[in-house]
Design an enzyme around this catalytic site. Structure first.
Site, PDB file in Angstrom:
ATOM      1  N   GLU A 286      64.564 -27.171  32.775  1.00  0.00           N
ATOM      2  CA  GLU A 286      63.466 -27.879  33.432  1.00  0.00           C
ATOM      3  C   GLU A 286      63.749 -29.376  33.520  1.00  0.00           C
ATOM      4  O   GLU A 286      63.230 -30.059  34.396  1.00  0.00           O
ATOM      5  CB  GLU A 286      62.156 -27.640  32.662  1.00  0.00           C
ATOM      6  CG  GLU A 286      61.101 -26.989  33.537  1.00  0.00           C
ATOM      7  CD  GLU A 286      59.845 -26.578  32.783  1.00  0.00           C
ATOM      8  OE1 GLU A 286      59.465 -25.414  32.913  1.00  0.00           O
ATOM      9  OE2 GLU A 286      59.241 -27.407  32.086  1.00  0.00           O
ATOM     10  N   HIS A 307      79.511  -6.928  23.502  1.00  0.00           N
ATOM     11  CA  HIS A 307      79.638  -5.544  23.965  1.00  0.00           C
ATOM     12  C   HIS A 307      78.887  -5.322  25.274  1.00  0.00           C
ATOM     13  O   HIS A 307      78.674  -4.181  25.681  1.00  0.00           O
ATOM     14  CB  HIS A 307      79.146  -4.596  22.868  1.00  0.00           C
ATOM     15  CG  HIS A 307      79.985  -4.707  21.625  1.00  0.00           C
ATOM     16  ND1 HIS A 307      80.977  -3.823  21.312  1.00  0.00           N
ATOM     17  CD2 HIS A 307      80.014  -5.653  20.653  1.00  0.00           C
ATOM     18  CE1 HIS A 307      81.571  -4.198  20.186  1.00  0.00           C
ATOM     19  NE2 HIS A 307      81.002  -5.309  19.767  1.00  0.00           N
ATOM     20  N   LYS A 421      53.052 -21.666  41.486  1.00  0.00           N
ATOM     21  CA  LYS A 421      51.632 -21.734  41.110  1.00  0.00           C
ATOM     22  C   LYS A 421      50.755 -21.759  42.354  1.00  0.00           C
ATOM     23  O   LYS A 421      49.762 -21.029  42.432  1.00  0.00           O
ATOM     24  CB  LYS A 421      51.348 -22.991  40.285  1.00  0.00           C
ATOM     25  CG  LYS A 421      51.871 -22.925  38.874  1.00  0.00           C
ATOM     26  CD  LYS A 421      51.388 -24.134  38.089  1.00  0.00           C
ATOM     27  CE  LYS A 421      52.119 -24.242  36.780  1.00  0.00           C
ATOM     28  NZ  LYS A 421      51.927 -25.523  36.114  1.00  0.00           N
TER      29      LYS A 421
HETATM   30  O1  PA5 Z   1      57.605 -28.406  29.728  1.00  0.00           O
HETATM   31  C1  PA5 Z   1      56.603 -28.314  30.402  1.00  0.00           C
HETATM   32  O2  PA5 Z   1      55.986 -29.308  30.820  1.00  0.00           O
HETATM   33  C2  PA5 Z   1      56.044 -26.954  30.798  1.00  0.00           C
HETATM   34  O3  PA5 Z   1      56.880 -25.926  30.397  1.00  0.00           O
HETATM   35  C3  PA5 Z   1      54.680 -26.754  30.149  1.00  0.00           C
HETATM   36  O4  PA5 Z   1      54.818 -26.834  28.761  1.00  0.00           O
HETATM   37  C4  PA5 Z   1      54.078 -25.403  30.529  1.00  0.00           C
HETATM   38  O5  PA5 Z   1      54.008 -25.285  31.925  1.00  0.00           O
HETATM   39  C5  PA5 Z   1      52.690 -25.256  29.933  1.00  0.00           C
HETATM   40  O6  PA5 Z   1      51.879 -26.316  30.328  1.00  0.00           O
HETATM   41  P1  PA5 Z   1      50.514 -26.635  29.606  1.00  0.00           P
HETATM   42  O7  PA5 Z   1      50.813 -27.002  28.199  1.00  0.00           O
HETATM   43  O8  PA5 Z   1      49.934 -27.774  30.383  1.00  0.00           O
HETATM   44  O9  PA5 Z   1      49.666 -25.396  29.674  1.00  0.00           O
END
Ligand code: PA5
Length: 444
Positions: A286, A307, A421
């Site tokens: 990310e 394996h 989303k």
């Molecule tokens: O790293 C990030 O920003 C995302 O992976 C969030 O942690 C994830 O989308 C969850 O978001 P939130 O904590 O706002 O529910």
């Protein structure tokens, strides 16, 4: 102390170019530490270990004590992405593999929800909840993420039906933004105890905030030792030196990437570290995967996956490099015994411990894969415990920040996550998304 060994990259990486990359990584460190780079509003994680004090740790332990007094047997931790993976990684790494089957702990069992939208998963979890004295920790920085919101609505309602609203509220802790979001509004109106995800810490960098530390404390882990380990690594990773492990890692992985090694396999030899690899994949995936750039982070757990994936790694497309997480000491010892008949031919291993076999498999794999064209970076941790895991978490966070700056991307945003989303909201018929929903349905 965590160590990094780049010896397995010899022959794949030109030394002069490596030294140039070390200079770039030092520059990235300066950019990050001075807060002058992209996304600098999200640098709170950088000094978090040294800023975490005894009062904060105690506030998490207070929740553990109050729920132990209530005889809580099951804590469901609800969250996704960065609000899930760090806690899951630590709990899996540091708990007895069979603690559930053996009823080993006095404290509650910690399980997770809101990390998927599987109806069967949530239905089966509700079966368990109905049998156990239960509490909930709901984690969402934004307070608006659909997956945890759905799980929380369902589980909260179960608790309220069973214990009444007031008692249910004393069994719910919310970890969210200090001011905004639906979860904050709900917590204020219902009177839940809350902890804050700091504004300047993004989800995937939040493992050492209450997001990770409260679930870990509830699972009986030593969170003070974890912060101590992270604190020590913070000091080491602050040094603008070619020996800084974060600088070495960021410099080498970018060099390998530039030479066509587009996929990094985080390779563990202990199934306890499988979710550490999942946490690492989110951290790097990310943070770096944007603007058409970025190493693809993948993982394997050996010897199991030798394996299944071993053949590809040895002889498939040469786009891979490996980062081994090597564990120096096992915390348990099991010796291989002599067998008078020796029908399996294993008597040559008499008196040898199983971890020695694992280590020889690790060294043999490293040599074979290097020979097959897969460069190797090895990160060694002394053992799998809270202190060393704290070091590992911080090391990867710092290295990730440096590496992304070297790549030329903002490590702290995730604009691409929004696309699915929006489509999901439109297809579900969320108010405001009607026209988009019609449009998408025509394309299906
Ligand atoms: O790293 C990030 O920003 C995302 O992976 C969030 O942690 C994830 O989308 C969850 O978001 P939130 O904590 O706002 O529910």
């Amino acid at each position: 102390m965590l160590r990094i060994d780049l010896g397995g990259c010899e022959g794949f990486a030109d030394n002069a170019r490596y030294l140039e990359n070390v200079s770039s990584a030092k520059h990235a460190l300066q950019t990050l530490d001075s807060g002058s780079g992209a996304g600098s509003d999200f640098l709170g994680w950088n000094e978090l270990p040294s800023e975490t004090d005894a009062a904060q740790i105690q506030s998490y332990l207070d929740v553990v004590d109050s729920w132990l007094e209530k005889g809580i047997e099951l804590v469901v931790v609800i969250g996704i992405g960065g609000s899930y993976l760090g806690a899951k990684a630590a709990v899996e790494a540091l708990s007895h593999t069979f603690s559930r089957e053996m009823h080993l702990t006095d404290g509650p069992q910690v399980v997770f929800a809101g990390q998927n939208l599987s109806e069967e998963y949530i239905a089966e979890l509700m079966d368990l909840v109905s049998m156990r004295n239960t509490a909930l920790v709901v984690i969402s920085k934004s307070g608006t993420t659909t997956e945890p919101a759905v799980a929380f609505r369902l589980l909260k309602s179960r608790l309220e039906q069973r214990y009444g609203e007031e008692e249910a509220a004393s069994r719910i802790v919310a970890i969210t933004d200090a001011r905004k979001g639906a979860l904050k509004t709900l917590s204020d109106s219902k009177g839940y105890r809350t902890f804050v995800v700091p504004d300047n810490v993004g989800g995937r960098f939040s493992v050492l905030t209450p997001v990770g530390l409260l679930p870990m404390a509830l699972a009986g882990l030593d969170i003070e030792a974890m912060i101590d380990g992270a604190r020590q690594m913070q000091r080491i990773c602050d040094e603008p030196s070619e020996d800084n492990p974060a600088i070495k890692y960021a410099a080498m992985r970018n060099l390998l990437y530039a030479s066509g090694k587009k996929v990094e396999l985080l390779t563990t030899f202990n199934p306890k570290l499988q979710y550490v690899a999942e946490w690492w994949k989110q951290l790097f995936g990310e943070s770096e995967g944007k603007e058409g750039k970025g190493i693809f982070p993948a993982s394997v757990c050996f010897t199991t996956d030798l394996h299944s994936m071993g053949q590809y790694i040895q002889q498939g497309e040469r786009m891979l490099f490996e980062t081994f997480i090597s564990v120096e000491n096992s915390r348990r010892e099991v010796l291989i015994e002599r067998d008078e008949e020796d029908l399996d031919g294993l008597n040559y291993l008499e008196g040898v411990n199983v971890e020695h076999c694992n280590h020889m498999a690790e060294l043999g794999t490293k040599l074979a894969h290097i020979e097959g064209g897969v460069p190797n970076i090895t990160v060694t941790m002394e053992q799998i415990d809270e202190y060393n895991l704290g070091q590992l978490f911080y090391f990867f966070e710092k290295a990730c920040g440096l590496s992304a700056y070297m790549l030329g991307v903002n490590p702290f945003d995730q604009p691409g996550v929004e696309s699915y989303k929006k489509n999901m909201f439109a297809l579900l018929g969320k108010p405001g998304y009607e026209a988009m929903g019609e449009e998408l349905k025509k394309r299906l």
